[in-house]
Scaffold this motif. Structure first.
Motif, mmCIF file in Angstrom:
data_model
loop_
_atom_site.group_PDB
_atom_site.id
_atom_site.type_symbol
_atom_site.label_atom_id
_atom_site.label_comp_id
_atom_site.label_asym_id
_atom_site.label_seq_id
_atom_site.Cartn_x
_atom_site.Cartn_y
_atom_site.Cartn_z
ATOM 1 N N ASP A 286 0.802 -1.224 0.000
ATOM 2 C CA ASP A 286 0.000 0.000 0.000
ATOM 3 C C ASP A 286 0.835 1.273 0.000
ATOM 4 O OD1 ASP A 286 0.910 -0.057 2.634
ATOM 5 O OD2 ASP A 286 -1.025 0.422 3.525
ATOM 6 N N ASN A 287 2.108 1.175 0.312
ATOM 7 C CA ASN A 287 3.017 2.323 0.252
ATOM 8 C C ASN A 287 4.430 1.814 0.487
ATOM 9 O OD1 ASN A 287 1.357 3.001 3.230
ATOM 10 N ND2 ASN A 287 3.489 2.373 3.310
ATOM 11 N N GLY A 288 5.385 2.729 0.574
ATOM 12 C CA GLY A 288 6.764 2.316 0.729
ATOM 13 C C GLY A 288 7.069 1.698 2.077
ATOM 14 N N THR A 289 8.231 1.086 2.141
ATOM 15 C CA THR A 289 8.735 0.454 3.356
ATOM 16 C C THR A 289 9.070 1.525 4.402
ATOM 17 O OG1 THR A 289 9.677 -1.311 2.008
ATOM 18 C CG2 THR A 289 10.574 -1.045 4.226
ATOM 19 N N PRO A 290 8.777 1.289 5.671
ATOM 20 C CA PRO A 290 9.149 2.271 6.695
ATOM 21 C C PRO A 290 10.657 2.529 6.710
ATOM 22 C CG PRO A 290 7.651 0.634 7.591
ATOM 23 C CD PRO A 290 8.057 0.145 6.235
ATOM 24 N N GLY A 291 11.019 3.787 6.985
ATOM 25 C CA GLY A 291 12.418 4.160 6.970
ATOM 26 C C GLY A 291 13.269 3.367 7.945
ATOM 27 N N LYS A 292 12.693 2.939 9.077
ATOM 28 C CA LYS A 292 13.457 2.193 10.076
ATOM 29 C C LYS A 292 13.990 0.880 9.533
ATOM 30 C CE LYS A 292 11.144 4.006 14.206
ATOM 31 N NZ LYS A 292 10.318 3.666 15.389
ATOM 32 N N VAL A 293 13.303 0.319 8.538
ATOM 33 C CA VAL A 293 13.756 -0.955 7.981
ATOM 34 C C VAL A 293 14.266 -0.812 6.549
ATOM 35 C CG1 VAL A 293 12.411 -2.448 9.481
ATOM 36 C CG2 VAL A 293 11.347 -1.555 7.420
ATOM 37 N N TYR A 298 17.334 4.233 0.011
ATOM 38 C CA TYR A 298 16.839 5.336 -0.807
ATOM 39 C C TYR A 298 17.541 6.658 -0.506
ATOM 40 C CZ TYR A 298 13.060 2.221 -2.225
ATOM 41 O OH TYR A 298 12.345 1.169 -2.731
ATOM 42 N N GLY A 299 18.509 6.648 0.385
ATOM 43 C CA GLY A 299 19.247 7.854 0.685
ATOM 44 C C GLY A 299 18.370 8.913 1.323
ATOM 45 N N ALA A 300 18.666 10.169 1.012
ATOM 46 C CA ALA A 300 17.961 11.291 1.639
ATOM 47 C C ALA A 300 16.532 11.438 1.152
ATOM 48 C CB ALA A 300 18.731 12.580 1.372
ATOM 49 N N ARG A 301 16.155 10.739 0.088
ATOM 50 C CA ARG A 301 14.809 10.892 -0.468
ATOM 51 C C ARG A 301 13.742 10.239 0.412
ATOM 52 N NH1 ARG A 301 16.627 14.968 -3.046
ATOM 53 N NH2 ARG A 301 17.898 14.506 -4.891
ATOM 54 N N GLY A 302 14.151 9.309 1.249
ATOM 55 C CA GLY A 302 13.208 8.723 2.189
ATOM 56 C C GLY A 302 12.389 7.585 1.622
ATOM 57 N N LYS A 304 8.666 5.300 3.243
ATOM 58 C CA LYS A 304 7.256 5.533 3.550
ATOM 59 C C LYS A 304 7.031 6.989 3.973
ATOM 60 C CE LYS A 304 3.592 4.400 6.833
ATOM 61 N NZ LYS A 304 3.168 3.598 7.997
ATOM 62 N N GLY A 305 5.949 7.587 3.444
ATOM 63 C CA GLY A 305 5.618 8.954 3.787
ATOM 64 C C GLY A 305 6.173 9.976 2.816
ATOM 65 N N SER A 306 7.036 9.543 1.907
ATOM 66 C CA SER A 306 7.682 10.443 0.961
ATOM 67 C C SER A 306 7.045 10.303 -0.420
ATOM 68 C CB SER A 306 9.176 10.115 0.866
ATOM 69 O OG SER A 306 9.767 10.716 -0.265
ATOM 70 N N ILE A 307 6.965 11.411 -1.159
ATOM 71 C CA ILE A 307 6.436 11.351 -2.526
ATOM 72 C C ILE A 307 7.497 10.916 -3.523
ATOM 73 C CG2 ILE A 307 4.550 12.979 -2.196
ATOM 74 C CD1 ILE A 307 6.357 15.186 -3.289
ATOM 75 N N PHE A 308 8.724 10.655 -3.028
ATOM 76 C CA PHE A 308 9.762 10.113 -3.895
ATOM 77 C C PHE A 308 9.523 8.600 -4.082
ATOM 78 C CE2 PHE A 308 11.596 14.013 -2.195
ATOM 79 C CZ PHE A 308 12.130 14.595 -3.350
ATOM 80 N N GLU A 309 10.403 7.967 -4.864
ATOM 81 C CA GLU A 309 10.214 6.562 -5.223
ATOM 82 C C GLU A 309 10.087 5.658 -4.003
ATOM 83 O OE1 GLU A 309 10.429 5.056 -8.862
ATOM 84 O OE2 GLU A 309 9.405 6.989 -8.627
ATOM 85 N N GLY A 310 10.874 5.902 -2.979
ATOM 86 C CA GLY A 310 10.848 5.041 -1.806
ATOM 87 C C GLY A 310 9.522 5.010 -1.086
ATOM 88 N N GLY A 311 8.709 6.048 -1.262
ATOM 89 C CA GLY A 311 7.412 6.097 -0.600
ATOM 90 C C GLY A 311 6.260 5.630 -1.445
ATOM 91 N N THR A 312 6.431 5.604 -2.780
ATOM 92 C CA THR A 312 5.284 5.393 -3.665
ATOM 93 C C THR A 312 5.435 4.240 -4.663
ATOM 94 O OG1 THR A 312 6.167 7.008 -5.256
ATOM 95 C CG2 THR A 312 4.682 7.839 -3.545
ATOM 96 N N ASP A 412 15.129 6.345 -15.860
ATOM 97 C CA ASP A 412 15.861 5.308 -16.584
ATOM 98 C C ASP A 412 17.316 5.256 -16.126
ATOM 99 O OD1 ASP A 412 13.638 4.591 -18.006
ATOM 100 O OD2 ASP A 412 14.226 5.581 -19.872
ATOM 101 N N ALA A 413 17.920 6.434 -15.995
ATOM 102 C CA ALA A 413 19.333 6.503 -15.624
ATOM 103 C C ALA A 413 19.548 6.614 -14.129
ATOM 104 C CB ALA A 413 19.988 7.702 -16.320
ATOM 105 N N ASP A 414 18.511 7.058 -13.405
ATOM 106 C CA ASP A 414 18.665 7.395 -11.993
ATOM 107 C C ASP A 414 17.434 6.935 -11.205
ATOM 108 O OD1 ASP A 414 19.484 8.610 -9.600
ATOM 109 O OD2 ASP A 414 18.745 10.593 -10.202
ATOM 110 N N PRO A 415 17.222 5.629 -11.069
ATOM 111 C CA PRO A 415 15.986 5.135 -10.447
ATOM 112 C C PRO A 415 15.837 5.486 -8.972
ATOM 113 C CG PRO A 415 17.522 3.326 -10.825
ATOM 114 C CD PRO A 415 18.084 4.524 -11.533
ATOM 115 N N LEU A 416 16.919 5.832 -8.299
ATOM 116 C CA LEU A 416 16.844 6.203 -6.886
ATOM 117 C C LEU A 416 16.823 7.717 -6.695
ATOM 118 C CD1 LEU A 416 19.190 3.558 -5.207
ATOM 119 C CD2 LEU A 416 16.706 3.516 -5.499
ATOM 120 N N GLU A 417 16.673 8.466 -7.778
ATOM 121 C CA GLU A 417 16.475 9.917 -7.738
ATOM 122 C C GLU A 417 17.584 10.649 -6.976
ATOM 123 O OE1 GLU A 417 11.664 10.200 -7.436
ATOM 124 O OE2 GLU A 417 12.697 9.140 -5.833
ATOM 125 N N GLN A 418 18.806 10.379 -7.334
ATOM 126 C CA GLN A 418 19.923 11.013 -6.648
ATOM 127 C C GLN A 418 20.378 12.304 -7.335
ATOM 128 O OE1 GLN A 418 21.009 9.488 -3.605
ATOM 129 N NE2 GLN A 418 19.056 8.527 -4.151
#
Length: 446
Positions: A286-293, A298-302, A304-312, A412-418
Motif C-alpha cells: 500500500d506504500n513504501g517500506t518504513p524508513g526504520k527498515v 533510498y538515501g535522503a529521499r526517504g 514511507k511517507g515520501s512522494i519520492f520513489e521510496g514512498g510510492t 531510466d538513468a537514476d531510479p533512486l532519484e539522486q
C-alpha cells in the motif's frame, strides 16, 4: 477468540508449499485452463501494509529481503508490474483503490489519525457499490483505515461493504491482542492478526456459492515490529526481546513478511482446485517500506511517507486465469485496481483516474501516459513525511514538494532519484520534460 499455539511449524510451512504447487499446477496451459478463463473469475485482492518495492524478492532493488515463496511463485506464474505506484501512506492508497479516484477528488490525502485527517465520504461510489448488483459476493477482511474520527463503526457498510471484519484504525498496539470491528460492532480479539484474518478468509471463501471478491488487507508488516509465532517463519534464532527489536528491526520485519506469506499459502491451499484455478490473485503493497527498515537504500529521499520513489513505488503482482506470465513496464496507479476489478466482473464504470489493466494482463503494452501521486493534509507533516505531488511519464519524474523548488529525475538513468536535473545548469531536454509534465499536472487538476 484465542490464538492456537499447538499446530506444529511443519504444518504451516507445508500448507505454504502446497499452495506453491497448486499455483503452478492450476495455471498450466491447455483446454482446461482455457475453459476456466472463460468463467467469471473470483478475485482475491491481498494488500500488504507498509511493503515497498525494496522488500520483495520479485524486484531486484532491495538489500535484505524476506523469503516469501508463495508470493514469489505468484510472480513466476503471473504478471509482475515494474512501474506500479501508490500513495505514500495507508489511507490514501486504500481510498484510491476503493473509489478509483485520486485523493484531491476524495479529500483523503494522508494517513487518517486520531489527531486529524479526512475520512472517506460515504457519498463516494465505492468498488463495493459497483459490484453489489452484479451477482458477486464480497467482503473486506483486515485493516480498514478509511474512517475519520467523526465516522461511526458502520463506515464500511455505508461504503457498500456488506461483510467487514478486522482492525479499524491505522495500527494495532499488539498483534496478538487487539481491538477491531465486525459489521459495525466493536470486538476484542486474542489471536495473531495475520492468522486470524487468514482463518476468517478461509471460512468466508469456503461458504461462497457465487463468484466472489475478497479484499484481504493484512496489517502486516506494519509496526509494531515483533517476533511472529514460530510456526509461521524460518527466522528461528531471533530473540523475542523489545530492546533488540528496537535496535535492529529489519529481521523482525522480514519475519512478519514471511509469516504473512505462509498464511497466504494456507489460504490458497484451502481452496478446491477448481476454485483456485478460477481465482485472480492481486498482491500489492500500500506504500513504501518504513524508513526504520528501509535503511539507507533510498538515501535522503526517504521511504514511507515520501512522494519520492521510496514512498510510492510498490510491488504489484496479478496472477490468475487468462493472465499472461512475465513482467510489464506499463505505468500503473493504485486507482487502476478499481477499474480492473470492476471490468473482470463485467462492469465498466466511467472513472477518469482509473485504467483497466486487462490489455496489459493479456500481454499488451500499457496505455497510461503518466502516473500521479500526492500527499497532503491539514495536519502538518511529521517525521519522514513529505507533502506535495509527483508525476512521471515513461522516463521522467517531476516532484513538487510543498514550499520547495521542483525537481526532475531521469528514472531510466537514476531510479533512486539522486541527481536533480533542474539544479545547476539545466539542459533544454530537462526543461522540456519538466514543462510537459507540469502541463499534464495542470490538465489533470483542472
Amino acid at each position: 477468540m484465542t490464538r492456537s499455539r499447538g499446530k506444529p511449524q511443519r504444518m504451516r510451512l507445508l500448507a505454504g508449499l502446497a499452495a506453491v504447487a497448486i499455483i503452478a499446477a492450476a495455471f498450466s496451459t491447455g483446454p482446461a485452463a482455457a475453459q476456466t478463463a472463460s468463467k467469471k473469475p473470483n478475485i482475491l485482492l491481498i494488500i500488504a501494509d507498509d511493503m515497498g518495492l525494496d522488500a520483495s524478492r520479485c524486484y531486484q532493488v532491495g538489500e535484505d529481503q524476506a523469503p516469501m515463496p508463495v508470493v514469489e511463485e505468484l510472480c513466476r506464474q503471473g504478471m509482475v508490474f515494474d512501474a506500479a505506484y501508490a500513495a505514500p501512506t495507508c489511507s490514501p492508497t486504500r481510498a484510491t483503490m476503493i473509489t478509483g479516484r485520486y485523493g484531491f477528488r476524495t479529500g483523503v490525502g494522508a494517513a487518517i489519525t486520531p489527531q486529524g485527517g479526512t475520512g472517506l465520504s460515504p457519498d463516494e461510489t465505492s468498488l463495493f457499490d459497483v459490484l453489489g448488483g452484479n451477482g458477486y459476493a464480497s467482503a473486506v477482511i483486515g485493516k480498514w483505515h478509511l474512517a475519520g474520527a467523526a465516522d461511526g463503526l458502520d463506515h464500511p457498510a455505508r461504503l457498500g461493504v456488506t461483510d467487514y471484519y478486522g482492525t479499524y484504525k491505522g495500527a494495532v498496539k499488539d498483534y496478538f491482542h487487539w481491538d477491531g470491528v465486525e459489521n459495525g460492532a466493536a470486538i476484542e480479539v486474542d489471536g495473531y492478526t495475520t492468522t486470524d484474518f487468514t482463518d476468517r478468509a478461509i471460512n468466508w471463501v469456503a461458504a461462497q456459492q457465487s463468484p466472489w471478491f475478497l479484499w484481504l488487507a493484512y496489517n502486516a508488516p506494519h509496526a509494531p515490529f515483533h517476533l511472529p509465532p514460530a510456526e509461521l517463519h524460518s527466522a528461528g534464532t531471533l530473540a523475542d526481546d523489545a530492546d533488540e527489536i528496537r535496535r535492529n528491526p529489519l529481521p523482525y520485519y522480514n519475519a512478519m513478511l514471511e509469516a504473512m506469506d505462509t498464511e497466504i499459502g494456507r489460504l490458497l491451499a484451502s481452496m478446491p482446485e477448481d476454485v483456485r484455478a478460477n481465482t485472480m490473485v492481486m498482491f500489492i503493497g500500500d506504500n513504501g517500506t518504513p524508513g526504520k527498515v528501509a535503511g539507507s537504500f533510498y538515501g535522503a529521499r526517504g521511504a514511507k511517507g515520501s512522494i519520492f520513489e521510496g514512498g510510492t513505488h510498490v510491488p504489484l503482482i496479478i496472477q490468475g486465469p487468462g493472465i499472461a506470465a512475465g513482467r510489464s513496464d506499463a505505468l500503473v496507479n493504485s486507482t487502476d485496481l478499481f477499474a480492473t476489478i470492476a471490468a473482470k466482473t463485467g462492469i465498466h464504470p466511467q472513472t477518469p483516474d482509473a485504467v483497466d489493466l486487462a490489455p496489459v494482463l493479456g500481454g499488451a503494452p500499457g496505455t497510461r501516459s503518466h502516473v500521479y501521486v500526492e500527499h497532503f493534509s491539514d495536519v502538518p507533516p511529521t517525521g519522514p513525511d513529505v507533502y506535495g505531488w509527483a508525476i512521471r511519464d515513461t522516463r521522467y519524474k517531476l516532484v513538487a514538494m510543498d514550499d520547495a523548488q521542483q525537481m526532475l529525475f531521469d528514472l531510466d538513468a537514476d531510479p533512486l532519484e539522486q541527481s536533480d536535473l533542474l539544479s545547476g545548469e539545466v539542459s533544454s531536454e530537462a526543461r522540456q520534460a519538466a514543462a510537459q509534465l507540469q502541463a499534464t499536472f495542470e490538465k489533470l487538476r483542472q
